[in-house]
Design a protein around this motif. Structure first.
Motif, PDB file in Angstrom:
ATOM      1  N   GLU A   1      -6.696  -8.769   5.573  1.00 38.23           N
ATOM      2  CA  GLU A   1      -5.836  -8.280   6.641  1.00 38.23           C
ATOM      3  C   GLU A   1      -4.786  -7.334   6.068  1.00 38.23           C
ATOM      4  OE1 GLU A   1      -5.123 -11.787   9.774  1.00 38.23           O
ATOM      5  OE2 GLU A   1      -4.748 -12.429   7.720  1.00 38.23           O
ATOM      6  N   ILE A   2      -4.267  -6.459   6.950  1.00 37.56           N
ATOM      7  CA  ILE A   2      -3.171  -5.562   6.584  1.00 37.56           C
ATOM      8  C   ILE A   2      -1.990  -5.849   7.492  1.00 37.56           C
ATOM      9  CG2 ILE A   2      -2.378  -3.160   6.621  1.00 37.56           C
ATOM     10  CD1 ILE A   2      -5.130  -2.306   5.701  1.00 37.56           C
ATOM     11  N   TRP A   3      -0.812  -5.987   6.869  1.00 32.16           N
ATOM     12  CA  TRP A   3       0.421  -6.133   7.630  1.00 32.16           C
ATOM     13  C   TRP A   3       0.936  -4.748   7.986  1.00 32.16           C
ATOM     14  CZ3 TRP A   3       2.708  -9.269  10.639  1.00 32.16           C
ATOM     15  CH2 TRP A   3       4.067  -9.166  10.934  1.00 32.16           C
ATOM     16  N   PRO A   4       1.266  -4.479   9.247  1.00 32.85           N
ATOM     17  CA  PRO A   4       1.648  -3.121   9.658  1.00 32.85           C
ATOM     18  C   PRO A   4       2.972  -2.689   9.046  1.00 32.85           C
ATOM     19  CG  PRO A   4       2.006  -4.671  11.445  1.00 32.85           C
ATOM     20  CD  PRO A   4       1.292  -5.426  10.374  1.00 32.85           C
ATOM     21  N   ALA A   5       3.179  -1.359   8.987  1.00 31.73           N
ATOM     22  CA  ALA A   5       4.391  -0.817   8.368  1.00 31.73           C
ATOM     23  C   ALA A   5       5.637  -1.200   9.153  1.00 31.73           C
ATOM     24  CB  ALA A   5       4.285   0.699   8.247  1.00 31.73           C
TER      25      ALA A   5
ATOM     26  N   LEU B   1       0.824  -1.206   0.000  1.00 31.32           N
ATOM     27  CA  LEU B   1       0.000   0.000   0.000  1.00 31.32           C
ATOM     28  C   LEU B   1       0.861   1.259   0.000  1.00 31.32           C
ATOM     29  CD1 LEU B   1      -2.664  -1.146   2.622  1.00 31.32           C
ATOM     30  CD2 LEU B   1      -2.786  -1.299   0.117  1.00 31.32           C
ATOM     31  N   PRO B   2       0.272   2.399  -0.350  1.00 31.57           N
ATOM     32  CA  PRO B   2       1.040   3.647  -0.371  1.00 31.57           C
ATOM     33  C   PRO B   2       1.666   4.017   0.971  1.00 31.57           C
ATOM     34  CG  PRO B   2      -0.989   3.919  -1.609  1.00 31.57           C
ATOM     35  CD  PRO B   2      -1.077   2.585  -0.939  1.00 31.57           C
ATOM     36  N   ASP B   3       1.080   3.582   2.076  1.00 31.04           N
ATOM     37  CA  ASP B   3       1.644   3.927   3.388  1.00 31.04           C
ATOM     38  C   ASP B   3       2.672   2.904   3.860  1.00 31.04           C
ATOM     39  OD1 ASP B   3       0.085   1.760   4.114  1.00 31.04           O
ATOM     40  OD2 ASP B   3      -1.298   2.897   5.379  1.00 31.04           O
ATOM     41  N   GLY B   4       3.037   1.960   3.009  1.00 34.88           N
ATOM     42  CA  GLY B   4       4.067   0.986   3.356  1.00 34.88           C
ATOM     43  C   GLY B   4       3.552  -0.292   3.969  1.00 34.88           C
ATOM     44  N   ARG B   5       2.279  -0.341   4.297  1.00 34.82           N
ATOM     45  CA  ARG B   5       1.695  -1.578   4.787  1.00 34.82           C
ATOM     46  C   ARG B   5       1.368  -2.498   3.609  1.00 34.82           C
ATOM     47  NH1 ARG B   5      -2.988   0.688   8.738  1.00 34.82           N
ATOM     48  NH2 ARG B   5      -3.527   1.741   6.779  1.00 34.82           N
ATOM     49  N   ALA B   6       0.886  -3.686   3.895  1.00 33.42           N
ATOM     50  CA  ALA B   6       0.574  -4.639   2.831  1.00 33.42           C
ATOM     51  C   ALA B   6      -0.795  -5.256   3.080  1.00 33.42           C
ATOM     52  CB  ALA B   6       1.638  -5.720   2.743  1.00 33.42           C
ATOM     53  N   LEU B   7      -1.619  -5.283   2.044  1.00 37.28           N
ATOM     54  CA  LEU B   7      -2.965  -5.825   2.099  1.00 37.28           C
ATOM     55  C   LEU B   7      -2.959  -7.260   1.591  1.00 37.28           C
ATOM     56  CD1 LEU B   7      -6.128  -5.437   2.311  1.00 37.28           C
ATOM     57  CD2 LEU B   7      -6.008  -4.666  -0.080  1.00 37.28           C
ATOM     58  N   VAL B   8      -3.605  -8.165   2.341  1.00 34.16           N
ATOM     59  CA  VAL B   8      -3.727  -9.567   1.953  1.00 34.16           C
ATOM     60  C   VAL B   8      -5.210  -9.909   1.836  1.00 34.16           C
ATOM     61  CG1 VAL B   8      -3.191 -11.951   2.547  1.00 34.16           C
ATOM     62  CG2 VAL B   8      -1.571 -10.147   3.121  1.00 34.16           C
ATOM     63  N   ILE B   9      -5.577 -10.491   0.699  1.00 32.65           N
ATOM     64  CA  ILE B   9      -6.980 -10.810   0.431  1.00 32.65           C
ATOM     65  C   ILE B   9      -7.090 -12.244  -0.074  1.00 32.65           C
ATOM     66  CG2 ILE B   9      -8.926 -10.324  -1.107  1.00 32.65           C
ATOM     67  CD1 ILE B   9      -8.385  -7.459  -0.972  1.00 32.65           C
TER      68      ILE B   9
ATOM     69  N   TRP C   1      -1.547  -8.355  12.692  1.00 31.96           N
ATOM     70  CA  TRP C   1      -2.374  -8.101  11.528  1.00 31.96           C
ATOM     71  C   TRP C   1      -3.535  -7.176  11.882  1.00 31.96           C
ATOM     72  CZ3 TRP C   1      -0.920  -9.418   6.762  1.00 31.96           C
ATOM     73  CH2 TRP C   1       0.042 -10.417   6.614  1.00 31.96           C
ATOM     74  N   ILE C   2      -3.894  -6.309  10.953  1.00 30.30           N
ATOM     75  CA  ILE C   2      -5.010  -5.383  11.118  1.00 30.30           C
ATOM     76  C   ILE C   2      -6.183  -5.915  10.307  1.00 30.30           C
ATOM     77  CG2 ILE C   2      -5.813  -3.017  10.721  1.00 30.30           C
ATOM     78  CD1 ILE C   2      -2.796  -2.200  10.856  1.00 30.30           C
ATOM     79  N   GLU C   3      -7.315  -6.088  10.946  1.00 32.13           N
ATOM     80  CA  GLU C   3      -8.478  -6.657  10.268  1.00 32.13           C
ATOM     81  C   GLU C   3      -9.129  -5.622   9.350  1.00 32.13           C
ATOM     82  OE1 GLU C   3     -12.640  -8.956  11.497  1.00 32.13           O
ATOM     83  OE2 GLU C   3     -10.962  -8.817  12.919  1.00 32.13           O
ATOM     84  N   VAL C   4      -9.461  -6.067   8.134  1.00 32.82           N
ATOM     85  CA  VAL C   4     -10.086  -5.219   7.121  1.00 32.82           C
ATOM     86  C   VAL C   4     -11.528  -5.662   6.930  1.00 32.82           C
ATOM     87  CG1 VAL C   4      -9.976  -4.497   4.692  1.00 32.82           C
ATOM     88  CG2 VAL C   4      -7.862  -4.844   5.986  1.00 32.82           C
ATOM     89  N   ALA C   5     -12.387  -4.725   6.557  1.00 33.73           N
ATOM     90  CA  ALA C   5     -13.807  -5.012   6.394  1.00 33.73           C
ATOM     91  C   ALA C   5     -14.036  -6.151   5.401  1.00 33.73           C
ATOM     92  CB  ALA C   5     -14.533  -3.758   5.910  1.00 33.73           C
ATOM     93  N   ASP C   6     -14.905  -7.050   5.780  1.00 38.26           N
ATOM     94  CA  ASP C   6     -15.339  -8.135   4.906  1.00 38.26           C
ATOM     95  C   ASP C   6     -16.182  -7.527   3.785  1.00 38.26           C
ATOM     96  OD1 ASP C   6     -16.493 -10.339   3.704  1.00 38.26           O
ATOM     97  OD2 ASP C   6     -17.333 -11.176   5.545  1.00 38.26           O
ATOM     98  N   PRO C   7     -15.903  -7.820   2.516  1.00 34.02           N
ATOM     99  CA  PRO C   7     -16.729  -7.271   1.430  1.00 34.02           C
ATOM    100  C   PRO C   7     -18.207  -7.587   1.572  1.00 34.02           C
ATOM    101  CG  PRO C   7     -14.763  -8.332   0.557  1.00 34.02           C
ATOM    102  CD  PRO C   7     -14.799  -8.635   2.020  1.00 34.02           C
ATOM    103  N   LEU C   8     -18.535  -8.718   2.208  1.00 31.31           N
ATOM    104  CA  LEU C   8     -19.946  -9.075   2.368  1.00 31.31           C
ATOM    105  C   LEU C   8     -20.703  -8.072   3.238  1.00 31.31           C
ATOM    106  CD1 LEU C   8     -19.588 -12.933   2.801  1.00 31.31           C
ATOM    107  CD2 LEU C   8     -20.551 -11.738   0.842  1.00 31.31           C
TER     108      LEU C   8
END
Length: 738
Positions: free
Chosen positions: A161-165, A138-146, A175-182
């Motif tokens: 989930e997002i891996w912290p910077a 991601l632009p802020d240096g973290r990483a998104l996993v889907i 890991w940072i929890e990301v909203a479920d698309p559902l």
């Protein structure tokens, strides 16, 4: 044809394994690994080894050395990184998410590969396992996993989930929890979703599903994470329908490429419903620089050859090389492998034929741009219906036509190792020859037709004074996420230099943080890292898993579901290959609810129609499903439970009631042709039991005993059939006399 027109492929040379996963490191070398230690073995047990033998290949010497250790989990056990996802972090390390226990069953471990020490380091575990996940820096240096599937149920992991910077060894983070698309009426994303970053910083998922989806992580006004509270925990992000659908609909096992700033192309893939049942050759484009981007397509921009299981690689001049794949029907038909390469020129708006590769590169093939502006093509095999003879441990190098234009290439004599967003930087050229373009290409990280790290932008506004070139750095991290890139300069003929690998960040890194150009440590034997790592259990998710959502839906329904038999073209079964089917079933006009978890063992899904008292029209359902997913799934049939009064006339039973919509449904015997449950191992319908074939006869006998006492009410369950005259019948698999 001449190499200056079609380029040239080198002779094949050997690697140390089938390169299913491949990444260009900041030191210019290449990390790769395969599925198992011996890809020529015929022992089925080797396909599920629980360790990884990875290697570093040197383009200069074309030799490989093993990594200094095997990847470990936080519990100290080795892990298999086959079918993981990966992307480079800002410091030049490679984040690797998930991996392999069995096909469709992913490990919950994450790890990082460090090119300086040539070692893998375990990181905090995922919320669930991930097999075939995608990773995006991601632009802020973290990483998104889907995405990715997990556990013996082979259920898709619906919670990103997002891996912290801050991912240093001293602070393993969480890991940072990301909203479920559902939560926003979104999809269950298929495996290895195609993700990109728009110039405004939004994330867009463009495939394999036909409909695209935005993920907003940051508030556009405050720049802070969008946070909502779920069950007393914070969840990040918001999903938004992008309001655009690709014309060729669901397409898997194909690449999407950002070939210039904000400009995407989605290439080939899928399986068509046209007279030729192979994949499509269609190419669709999406310009994220527009306020309301829409997918566009023109027959003049389609590839000449239809293909799937192939790769697309951005070259320094902005063209896109496509190589490998198969044009045949089914998942991975190597008998119809495509050896011809094609090159997309976005300026001319057309494809050109390139030289043909001499080796099959289909499922598990990879292609990667190297700093010398050539492309390595490797891998292919290790399942997908092929034998050991198709497990390709070799590689070939493609030299594009621009390397055969004669004369010397432009050169970069000196360049900074690190630059800062929005500031000019200076490089020294080897001559005063005019530079026409400067391109900025992110280091690639490739697997399963997906280069998760690939992007190109041209650095406009550069100024040349003799051998000094002053170049504006990318303006912000939305355009180029922090990390390492290849800087190419091109002359007036379009010939690129050998790249310099440069790191970009918001501030200049400390000297001790930089990735040196030195050789990685040599190693002749594998040795597990014995450094103790504290095991940390993943925190329970604030949002329900698909299994928990499924339980809630079935508990809320007073009616039995309609069972839909589905066979995916994907060989791993309906569980891990579920996302496309789920999306297609939700698009069937008669269906109100699709249960989010299918039955992997029998390859069936469960749905609830909108109208409770009507008969599903199998022809309409099959047509509407095929319209969305083409031939990627076959609807084998539907099973339904009907409640009504049984009538016997001329030795034939029928049922009528509210659940039939007042229509009379003729009942019949359940036989082999009635079976909608599927055995993935034999690739045939499951055997019909004696009890099932005898159900109709037993019902006839039960009705006969009750007819004298008046109407006989029953629940009958079986496969619904529609006749040529439009009438319905039901092959009785089981029944209950009420």
């Amino acid at each position: 044809m001449a190499a200056e027109t079609v380029g040239r492929w080198s002779q094949p040379f050997e690697l140390s394994n089938v390169a299913v996963h491949i990444s260009l490191l900041p030191n210019g070398k290449v990390l790769y690994w395969g599925r198992r230690t011996d890809p020529k073995s015929t022992d089925p047990a080797t396909f599920d080894e629980l360790w990884t033998k990875a290697f570093v290949w040197d383009p200069a010497t074309k030799t490989s050395i093993p990594t200094a250790n095997e990847p470990l989990g936080v519990d100290g056990r080795t892990v298999n990184l086959f079918c993981a996802g990966h992307s480079f972090l800002p410091d030049g390390t490679l984040l690797i998410a998930g991996g392999h226990i069995k096909d469709g069953w992913g490990v919950d471990q994450a790890c990082v590969y460090d090119p300086v020490s040539n070692r893998f380091m375990p990181k905090v575990r995922h919320n669930k396992g991930r097999w075939y996940p995608s990773v995006l820096t991601l632009p802020d240096g973290r990483a998104l996993v889907i995405s990715g599937s997990y556990d013996q149920s082979y259920t898709v992991n619906n919670i990103p989930e997002i891996w912290p910077a801050d991912n240093g060894a001293a602070n393993p983070g969480a890991w940072i929890e990301v909203a479920d698309p559902l939560n926003q009426q979104g999809p269950v994303f298929p495996l290895y979703p195609r993700m990109h970053i728009a110039p405004n910083g939004r994330i867009i998922v463009v495939g394999p599903l036909a409909q695209s989806w935005w993920l907003d992580i940051k508030d556009p006004v405050t720049g802070a994470d969008i946070v909502t509270q779920v069950g007393g925990k914070s969840v990040v992000g918001r999903w938004v329908d992008a309001q655009t659908v690709r014309k060729a609909m669901f397409r898997d096992y194909c690449p999407s490429v950002m070939y210039d700033t904000g400009k995407l192309m989605y290439i080939g893939g899928g399986l068509t419903v046209e007279s030729d049942p192979g994949p499509t050759n269609e190419v669709e484009f999406l310009d994220l620089n527009q306020p309301n981007p829409k997918w566009t397509n023109s027959p003049s921009t389609n590839m000449r050859v239809q293909r799937r299981q192939f790769n697309a690689t951005i070259l320094p001049d902005g063209t896109v090389l496509v190589n490998g794949g198969t044009k045949g029907p089914g998942f991975n038909d190597v008998s119809q492998s495509v050896h011809l390469s094609e090159l997309w020129d976005p300026v001319a708006g057309r494809w050109s034929d390139m030289a043909s590769e001499s080796v099959n590169r289909c499922y598990h093939g990879v292609s990667l741009l190297l700093p010398d502006a050539t492309v390595i093509s490797a891998g292919s095999g290790e399942y997908g219906g092929v034998g050991p003879d198709q497990n390709m441990t070799n590689a070939q190098i493609f030299e594009p036509p621009y390397l055969f234009k004669g004369g010397s290439r432009p050169t970069i004599s000196t360049a900074p190792s690190a630059i800062v967003y929005g500031r000019d930087f200076t490089v020294t050229l080897g001559s005063t020859a005019a530079v026409s373009k400067v391109s900025w290409v992110r280091l690639g990280s490739v697997t399963h037709c997906r280069n998760m790290n690939q992007s190109l932008m041209f650095l406009h506004g550069f100024r040349q004074n003799g051998t000094t070139l002053t170049i504006p750095a990318p303006a912000n991290a939305n355009l180029a996420p922090p990390g390492h890139y290849m800087l190419f300069v091109l002359d007036n003929r379009g010939v690129p230099s050998i790249a310099r690998i440069i790191r970009i960040a918001s501030t200049l890194p400390r000297a001790e943080d930089s990735i040196p150009d030195a050789e990685p440590p040599s190693c002749t034997t594998y040795g597990a890292d014995t450094t103790p790592v504290p095991e940390r259990e993943p925190s329970p998710s604030a949002q329900p898993t698909l299994t928990e959502r499924n339980q809630k839906i079935t508990a809320s329904q007073s009616r039995p579901p309609v069972v839909v038999g589905l066979t995916p073209a994907c060989p791993y079964g309906l569980g891990p290959c579920w996302g496309g089917a789920y999306d297609a079933l939700r698009n069937i006009s008669d269906i109100e609810i699709v249960c989010p978890v299918p039955d992997q063992a029998d390859s069936v899904a469960f749905v609830y129609p909108k109208e409770r008292d009507c008969l599903p029209d199998i022809d309409i359902w099959r047509g509407e499903l095929t319209k969305v997913v083409n031939r990627s799934y076959e609807m084998r049939g539907i099973e339904i439970t009907l409640e009504g009064v049984v009538k016997s006339e001329n030795g034939e039973l029928s049922v009528v009631g509210e659940s039939t919509g007042g229509r009379t449904v003729v009942l019949g015997q359940f036989g082999e042709g009635s079976q909608i449950r599927w055995d993935i191992k034999t690739e045939k319908p499951r055997e019909v039991s004696d009890e099932e074939t005898a159900a109709y006869e037993r019902l006839t006998e039960a009705v006969g005993k009750r007819e004298d006492s008046g109407e006989v009410s029953v629940n009958v369950t079986g496969t619904l059939q529609k006749g040529c005259d439009g009438g319905f019948s039901l092959d009785v698999r089981e029944f209950e006399v009420l």
